[in-house]
Design an enzyme around this catalytic site. Structure first.
Site, PDB file in Angstrom:
ATOM      1  N   LYS A 126      -2.721  -5.423  -8.943  1.00  0.00           N
ATOM      2  CA  LYS A 126      -2.037  -5.374  -7.870  1.00  0.00           C
ATOM      3  C   LYS A 126      -3.089  -5.806  -6.688  1.00  0.00           C
ATOM      4  O   LYS A 126      -4.084  -5.469  -6.773  1.00  0.00           O
ATOM      5  CB  LYS A 126      -1.195  -4.159  -7.658  1.00  0.00           C
ATOM      6  N   ASP A 166       5.508 -10.260  -3.667  1.00  0.00           N
ATOM      7  CA  ASP A 166       5.762  -8.838  -3.636  1.00  0.00           C
ATOM      8  C   ASP A 166       6.309  -8.420  -2.073  1.00  0.00           C
ATOM      9  O   ASP A 166       6.793  -9.628  -1.335  1.00  0.00           O
ATOM     10  CB  ASP A 166       4.651  -7.784  -3.685  1.00  0.00           C
TER      11      ASP A 166
END
Length: 444
Positions: A126, A166
């Site tokens: 991430k 995201d």
């Protein structure tokens, strides 16, 4: 002290103030107790859990960029490459003022298990920045993205680490990031997913997380003798996940009555108008205060309250820890039968426990919102093939993946005597594949 308790304490001691990361680790390891206890001596000797909760690599860097007035700004960029046991790192880039290392680690840790559940060869990672894209011009967004990628490009690649979108990172940002990567590395490869259709993107990627959420929720309900058609659904959020979750819920015959954004929420007793929601959020980039102009019979409320209306199914699709114990009690009192997480860890631990103890069917985000990363992996496959699939092929593959995820987590829970505990089932099913790969590859 048990091995699980030792590792949870170690994570808290070694990562001070990273509360979301602590929460994610505790939630996973607590539900893995029956698995760990069966193999405790072996796992402890090989420090399996310590290796699992410590990222393989953490990257933090400065991101200088220039606004339209010539002022220089500095943000912080992050990429946490958490676990590559089953494939290259895969996970989104979050652009939001709340981003810090602890947030990225929590998201990356969750991604390990989510990616494992898809059945596809992708590891967990991430990244992101505390940059806020809201209110910025396209040129300012481009300036930031190019600076961010100038550093990030040193650590990623189509077979190494494949970031995606995201919160705050949509098709515009992905386009600027990809252009800068290609410019610096002189490579046209599938290094990012969520790309535009004209340069390697996949059909159904935009819809994937929201549609996938409904595919797995529908399968869970069917397996518990419940038909989603005719049910009332409450949704939080009004971004990409929420919009397409609402769209698919309505296609399946449910009525969605709420949506929300960072300032308030709307209640539409006649069912949320998806076309209006798309125009407000995707075209005009406006607030939900505009919704009443489209639907005069609706209500707009400031602040919290999206879970206050009587509903059968709740789909939290906004952000972490948005659904707390008070909300959970309200939902139970109003007769909710199922909660499925469209966002990453949107339900607090005590709220999750209350819902489960109250007999509510509960699907955790690492299973329920895996549709986005699953379709990102399908985009990677198409890029490797130098080929584009039809919408129907991508969508039907996604649906089959989500149905398989449900049955895998249901089976994992049942094998350990935890029937209908889908939180434990998701963690166990995701862990078993990763643990097996880690043990096979030695102490690395």
């Amino acid at each position: 002290m048990s091995y699980v308790d030792e590792v949870i304490k170690q994570v808290i001691d070694q990562n001070p103030m990273e509360y979301e990361f602590h929460q994610a680790v505790k939630e996973v390891l607590e539900s893995l107790r029956p698995v760990i206890e069966k193999n405790e001596e072996k796992y402890r000797r090989e420090a399996l859990l310590e290796r699992l909760v410590n990222p393989e690599r953490q990257i933090k860097f400065r991101v200088p960029w220039i606004d339209d007035n010539g002022q220089v700004h500095i943000n912080t960029g992050y990429r946490v490459q958490f676990n590559s046991a089953i494939g290259p790192y895969k996970g989104g880039l979050r652009l939001h003022p709340s981003v810090n290392l602890g947030i990225i680690k929590f998201l990356g840790f969750e991604q390990i298990f989510k990616n494992s559940l898809t059945g596809l060869p992708i590891g967990g990672g991430k990244g992101g920045s505390d940059f806020n894209p809201k209110g910025k011009s396209d040129r300012e967004i481009m300036s930031f993205c190019q600076s961010f990628m100038t550093e990030l490009c040193k650590y990623i690649g189509a077979d190494t680490d494949i970031p995606a979108g995201d919160i705050g990172t949509g098709s515009r940002e992905i386009g600027f990031l990809f252009g800068q990567y290609k410019r610096i590395r002189s490579l046209f490869e599938g290094v990012l997913t969520g790309k535009g259709l004209s340069y390697g993107g996949s059909l159904a990627r935009t819809e994937a997380t929201g549609y996938g959420l409904l595919y797995i929720t529908d399968e869970m309900l069917k397996c518990n003798g419940i038909d989603i058609a005719g049910k009332t659904v409450s949704v939080s959020g009004s971004g990409n996940v929420a919009i397409y979750a609402i769209e698919m819920a309505e296609k399946l015959g449910a009525k969605v009555i709420t949506a929300s954004d960072s300032t308030g929420w709307v209640y539409d007793p006649d069912g949320i108008d998806v076309a209006a929601l798309k125009e407000i959020k995707e075209v005009n980039r406006a607030r939900l205060t505009e919704y009443k102009k489209y639907r005069p019979n609706s209500e707009y409320h400031e602040g919290k309250g999206v879970w206050s209306k009587k509903t059968d199914i709740a789909l939290p699709c906004a952000t972490q820890n948005e659904l707390d114990l008070e909300d959970a009690r309200m939902l139970v009192d109003n007769g909710v039968i199922a909660v499925a997480e469209g966002a990453n860890m949107p339900t607090t631990l005590d709220a999750t426990e209350h819902l489960q103890k109250s007999g509510v069917l509960f699907l955790p985000g690492k299973a329920a919102n895996a549709g986005g990363v699953a379709t990102s992996a399908l985009e990677m496959s198409q890029n490797s093939e130098r080929y584009s699939w039809s919408f129907d092929k991508a969508n039907s593959t996604l649906k089959n993946i989500m149905i398989d995820i449900f049955h895998n987590i249901d089976d994992a829970a049942s094998r350990y005597g935890l029937e209908k505990d889908y939180v434990a089932g998701a963690n166990i099913a995701g862990f078993e594949k990763v643990a097996d790969a880690m043990m096979a590859q030695g102490i690395v």
